[in-house]
Design a protein around this motif. Structure first.
Motif, PDB file in Angstrom:
ATOM      1  N   LYS B 314       0.838  -1.199   0.000  1.00  0.00           N
ATOM      2  CA  LYS B 314       0.000   0.000   0.000  1.00  0.00           C
ATOM      3  C   LYS B 314       0.884   1.265   0.000  1.00  0.00           C
ATOM      4  O   LYS B 314       0.596   2.226  -0.718  1.00  0.00           O
ATOM      5  CB  LYS B 314      -0.909  -0.009   1.225  1.00  0.00           C
ATOM      6  CG  LYS B 314      -2.043   0.985   1.151  1.00  0.00           C
ATOM      7  CD  LYS B 314      -2.893   0.915   2.417  1.00  0.00           C
ATOM      8  CE  LYS B 314      -3.753   2.150   2.608  1.00  0.00           C
ATOM      9  NZ  LYS B 314      -4.931   2.182   1.770  1.00  0.00           N
ATOM     10  N   ARG B 622       1.827 -14.751  -2.765  1.00  0.00           N
ATOM     11  CA  ARG B 622       2.603 -13.721  -2.065  1.00  0.00           C
ATOM     12  C   ARG B 622       2.528 -12.370  -2.751  1.00  0.00           C
ATOM     13  O   ARG B 622       2.309 -11.349  -2.102  1.00  0.00           O
ATOM     14  CB  ARG B 622       4.081 -14.128  -1.994  1.00  0.00           C
ATOM     15  CG  ARG B 622       4.396 -15.031  -0.829  1.00  0.00           C
ATOM     16  CD  ARG B 622       5.879 -15.336  -0.849  1.00  0.00           C
ATOM     17  NE  ARG B 622       6.217 -16.370   0.120  1.00  0.00           N
ATOM     18  CZ  ARG B 622       6.836 -16.120   1.267  1.00  0.00           C
ATOM     19  NH1 ARG B 622       7.179 -14.894   1.573  1.00  0.00           N
ATOM     20  NH2 ARG B 622       7.116 -17.094   2.095  1.00  0.00           N
ATOM     21  N   GLN B 623       2.738 -12.332  -4.072  1.00  0.00           N
ATOM     22  CA  GLN B 623       2.786 -11.035  -4.741  1.00  0.00           C
ATOM     23  C   GLN B 623       1.430 -10.340  -4.729  1.00  0.00           C
ATOM     24  O   GLN B 623       1.351  -9.112  -4.804  1.00  0.00           O
ATOM     25  CB  GLN B 623       3.353 -11.161  -6.166  1.00  0.00           C
ATOM     26  CG  GLN B 623       2.546 -12.051  -7.093  1.00  0.00           C
ATOM     27  CD  GLN B 623       2.337 -11.388  -8.424  1.00  0.00           C
ATOM     28  OE1 GLN B 623       1.960 -10.229  -8.469  1.00  0.00           O
ATOM     29  NE2 GLN B 623       2.574 -12.115  -9.498  1.00  0.00           N
ATOM     30  N   THR B 625      -0.938 -10.840  -2.191  1.00  0.00           N
ATOM     31  CA  THR B 625      -1.438 -10.576  -0.842  1.00  0.00           C
ATOM     32  C   THR B 625      -0.403  -9.912   0.064  1.00  0.00           C
ATOM     33  O   THR B 625      -0.764  -9.341   1.083  1.00  0.00           O
ATOM     34  CB  THR B 625      -1.850 -11.890  -0.154  1.00  0.00           C
ATOM     35  OG1 THR B 625      -0.697 -12.734  -0.068  1.00  0.00           O
ATOM     36  CG2 THR B 625      -2.936 -12.608  -0.920  1.00  0.00           C
ATOM     37  N   GLY B 626       0.871 -10.025  -0.287  1.00  0.00           N
ATOM     38  CA  GLY B 626       1.899  -9.476   0.595  1.00  0.00           C
ATOM     39  C   GLY B 626       2.198 -10.387   1.763  1.00  0.00           C
ATOM     40  O   GLY B 626       2.858  -9.991   2.721  1.00  0.00           O
ATOM     41  N   LEU B 627       1.706 -11.613   1.679  1.00  0.00           N
ATOM     42  CA  LEU B 627       1.936 -12.572   2.756  1.00  0.00           C
ATOM     43  C   LEU B 627       3.430 -12.861   2.900  1.00  0.00           C
ATOM     44  O   LEU B 627       4.104 -13.170   1.929  1.00  0.00           O
ATOM     45  CB  LEU B 627       1.197 -13.868   2.410  1.00  0.00           C
ATOM     46  CG  LEU B 627       0.727 -14.727   3.576  1.00  0.00           C
ATOM     47  CD1 LEU B 627      -0.214 -13.964   4.468  1.00  0.00           C
ATOM     48  CD2 LEU B 627       0.048 -15.960   3.042  1.00  0.00           C
ATOM     49  N   GLY B 628       3.920 -12.761   4.123  1.00  0.00           N
ATOM     50  CA  GLY B 628       5.314 -13.109   4.376  1.00  0.00           C
ATOM     51  C   GLY B 628       6.316 -12.120   3.820  1.00  0.00           C
ATOM     52  O   GLY B 628       7.513 -12.393   3.809  1.00  0.00           O
ATOM     53  N   ALA B 629       5.843 -10.952   3.354  1.00  0.00           N
ATOM     54  CA  ALA B 629       6.783  -9.965   2.825  1.00  0.00           C
ATOM     55  C   ALA B 629       7.679  -9.468   3.944  1.00  0.00           C
ATOM     56  O   ALA B 629       7.244  -9.354   5.084  1.00  0.00           O
ATOM     57  CB  ALA B 629       6.024  -8.788   2.219  1.00  0.00           C
ATOM     58  N   ALA B 631       9.177  -7.614   6.644  1.00  0.00           N
ATOM     59  CA  ALA B 631       8.539  -6.539   7.401  1.00  0.00           C
ATOM     60  C   ALA B 631       9.528  -5.421   7.674  1.00  0.00           C
ATOM     61  O   ALA B 631      10.732  -5.612   7.648  1.00  0.00           O
ATOM     62  CB  ALA B 631       7.999  -7.090   8.713  1.00  0.00           C
TER      63      ALA B 631
END
Lengths: 109, 635
Positions: B314, B622-623, B625-629, B631
């Motif tokens: 975001k 991942r790309q 949802t941003g899961l596990g990006a 932090a």
């Protein structure tokens, strides 16, 4: 950061994920296609329709100038349209998905 | 310890700037009696950036801090930093210059630079933030063979950054030399040392703040200049009417059109300046350049790297929106700067200061402030010069950081060390790599003095569009894409763009140089004869002096033509061994971009890589949802 318990294949088949990605893909593709076509109208028109480009619209301001300025407005509008939809729809959808996927991974752990 | 070194480096750089004596006073150069003004403005800006670097240096503890400011930059800050990274001297000074000497075509040229960000916004920024860590190759290595893709990815990053860097160093050296009147080599070394101080001690944190400061200064300078231009020539419609009726602009159109201007009225001539076709003569070339801009920006490593500095997808989106607002707004203002310079200064004076028109905005500032003899005029020139200087340093810092990360993170840690290195080792490797790249940039800058490097920026965009962009796009969005495709795509995209440029009219063809020089010698010799005849009959001393000046300028032209002939002595072919251009196209994009895509597709289809396919679901989830990006670390 590792997230070893996530079943990625299952997450990828989640109907909500599939629906969101599909919607996003169509939306992005149409915006992208429009912006590329609209942009290349500028050099093409300037080269092959010099008469139209030189046509005065008001005062000394001609079509070519207005069209070039419209490029800025269109680019900003595309950015605005995308951001609004992403903020309202895609962000919420992916947040919900992320929560569920992590919850499922937690259960398996 | 580190901080004192940083301070010492900065002092040395500042001292080098002012140690050399002033050159002759002329338009675009601050007059010697006002040089203290330049010193003040430069010292203020360098001091501010050094203070920021000093504060940042203590924060750089891990590789993540060094490469991406720990992911702790906000979207708004990043937007300003992107604008600072992107608005290089080429766009700040170059586009204003093009508009001032070619009118509409220059403005049309600026559009592509903004539209490019739509590609960045829609397809690159968020997925890359979600998948990547520090570098472009991180994205490629995610689902493909890490070693192979890191090697090709890093090479491509280094190639693109080196082209861009060379153009910035040479362009920057010339610019600083012209603006402040110091020696070319000293300007290159100064730019290089300051940049190294920012990068080595402050890493991405300092680089980001330097870019933000520069972008804010640039915007302030442009707004002030445009307000002054408007106060003299009126707002939009009235302003353009003044432009059409301006005798300097009308004279410039006559000069550009030559015989074709016969029979045109004065207002028709002025109006012609607002119509296309005075600069761009080949639509195909222009479209080819447009393609490289629109798709290449999304593959520029120093721009991509900026998206790893924000905490979430975001925020990455927010940063592109801000960047588009700033960059677009800046280009709209440039229209008024360019046309303002065409009226206030006039094309002949602009071209006299710099043949590429790059001095249009600085001289406009001097004129608006009251001219070369006034204090305000010199202050405004000094301010614009300082902004231009900050521009070059900020852009170069971003480029060096991108190259250094490819060398230290991808090649050293990723490939040689197999991914295992401690935080201290990683930061040390990054600092050493930055030092090496920075030193190379200075050496290249000095070695390339006097070379025509204008086409190198376009080449950097072309390679980014033909190699990096297809690879990133397809590994993110095409399930079947794999290691074979990435390796082949990077090689074919990079080589085709470079070879096409080497075979184009961009490079130097000795035969053409010789022919042009011989023609020039013949024309100037004839002119000198005419002038000598005139001199014999000239009555008054003033006229005689005028003729003598004309003769010496013709003699100078002959000398420079002779020097050109001597330079290509014994050579008949260009770098690629061609005696004449193989293709007429100056911008390779329209051929090399499709070739790059084709190579990724073909390589992927011919190669089997179960890992690439097995990891597809993960990459795709991942790309999106941003899961596990990775932090953001808390500062």
């Amino acid at each position: 950061m590792t997230t070893p318990n996530i079943d990625w294949a299952q997450a990828a088949r989640d109907p909500r994920f599939v629906e969101m990605v599909e919607k996003k893909r169509k939306f992005l593709f149409s915006l992208m296609a429009f912006s590329v076509v609209f942009y290349f109208l500028l050099p093409l028109g300037a080269a092959y329709a010099p008469g139209l480009w030189a046509t005065k619209i008001f005062g000394v301001v001609n079509f070519g100038l207005l069209f070039a300025i419209s490029q800025f407005i269109v680019a900003w509008s595309i950015a605005f349209i995308y951001t609004r939809r992403a903020n309202r729809e895609f962000d919420a959808a992916s947040e919900a998905l992320k929560r569920d996927i992590l919850a499922q991974a937690g259960q398996r752990a | 310890m580190k901080k004192t070194q940083g301070g010492a480096l900065a002092l040395a750089a500042a001292a080098a700037l002012f140690a050399s004596p002033a050159l002759a006073q002329s338009a675009g150069v601050v007059a010697p009696e006002f040089r203290w003004l330049t010193f003040l403005v430069f010292a203020a800006i360098i001091g501010l950036t050094m203070f920021v670097t000093y504060r940042a240096a203590s924060k750089v503890k891990s590789a993540s801090d060094f490469y991406t400011a720990g992911g702790g930059i906000s979207g708004v800050q990043n937007g300003w930093a992107i604008a600072g990274d992107y608005l290089s001297a080429a766009s700040f000074l170059g586009i204003a210059g093009l508009i001032s000497i070619y009118g509409y075509d220059g403005f049309m040229y600026s559009v592509g630079w903004l539209v490019a960000y739509i590609t960045v916004l829609l397809v690159i920024a968020e997925p890359c933030r979600n998948i990547g860590k520090y570098t472009l190759a991180d994205i490629l290595a995610y689902r493909n063979n890490p070693k192979a893709t890191r090697i090709v990815g890093a090479i491509s990053v280094i190639v693109v950054s080196t082209f861009y860097l060379t153009a910035q160093m040479v362009g920057g050296g010339v610019l600083v030399k012209t603006l402040i009147g110091i020696d070319y080599k000293i300007s290159v070394v100064t730019v290089g040392m300051l940049m190294l101080a920012y990068v080595i001690f402050g890493g991405m944190v300092a680089t980001t703040y330097v870019q933000i400061i520069k972008a804010i200064l640039l915007v302030i300078a442009s707004i002030v200049l445009v307000l002054l231009v408007w106060s003299q020539y009126g707002f939009f419609g009235g302003f353009l009417e003044n432009a059409v009726n301006d005798p300097k602009i009308q004279a410039r159109v006559v000069q550009l059109l030559g015989d074709k201007s016969a029979g045109m009225t004065a207002t028709e001539l002025g109006q012609r300046f607002l119509e296309p076709g005075l600069y761009f003569t080949s639509p195909l070339d222009q479209i080819s350049l447009g393609l490289a801009l629109v798709f290449g920006t999304a593959g520029l490593p120093h721009i991509l790297m900026r998206f790893f500095t924000v905490p979430s997808a975001k925020e990455a989106r927010v940063s592109v929106i801000w960047a588009m607002a700033i960059i677009g707004g800046f280009y709209v203002l440039t229209l008024f700067l360019g046309l303002g310079a065409a009226m206030k200064v006039g094309a002949p004076n602009i071209l006299l200061a710099d043949r590429g028109g790059n001095m249009a905005a600085p001289i406009l500032a001097q004129y608006l402030g009251g001219g070369a003899d006034s204090m305000l005029g010199n202050f405004m020139l000094a301010f614009v010069a300082a902004v231009a200087f900050a521009t070059i340093v900020a852009v170069v810092a971003g480029l060096v950081l991108a190259s250094a990360s490819a060398i230290a993170h991808d090649l050293y840690v990723g490939v040689i060390r197999g991914g295992s290195a401690t935080a201290e080792e990683q930061v040390k490797a990054a600092r050493i790599a930055s030092l090496v790249v920075g030193a190379m940039a200075i050496v290249i800058g000095i070695a390339a003095e006097g070379q025509n490097v204008a086409h190198l920026v376009a080449l950097a965009f072309a390679v980014a569009a033909s190699a990096n962009f297809p690879c990133i796009l397809l590994t993110l969005f095409w399930k079947r894409c794999n290691t074979g495709g990435i390796v082949l795509g990077m090689i074919v995209g990079t080589l085709s763009a470079i070879l096409l440029v080497l075979a184009s009219p961009n490079t130097e063809y000795p035969n053409t140089v010789r022919n042009n020089a011989n023609t020039a010698i013949a024309t100037q010799t004839a002119r000198i004869e005419t002038l000598n005849a005139e001199l014999a009959t000239a009555a008054d001393a003033a006229r005689q002096a005028e003729i003598r000046t004309a003769i010496s300028s013709s003699e100078a032209a002959i000398a420079s033509a002779r020097a050109n002939i001597a330079r290509v002595e014994g050579r008949t072919t260009n770098l690629l061994g061609l005696s004449e251009p193989l293709i007429g196209l100056r911008n390779p994009g329209i051929i090399s971009i499709p070739l790059g895509f084709l190579a990724v597709i073909l390589g992927s289809l011919l190669w089997r890589d179960p890992r690439s396919e097995a990891l597809w679901d993960e990459v795709y989830v991942r790309q999106n949802t941003g899961l596990g990006a990775a932090a953001a670390s808390k500062h």
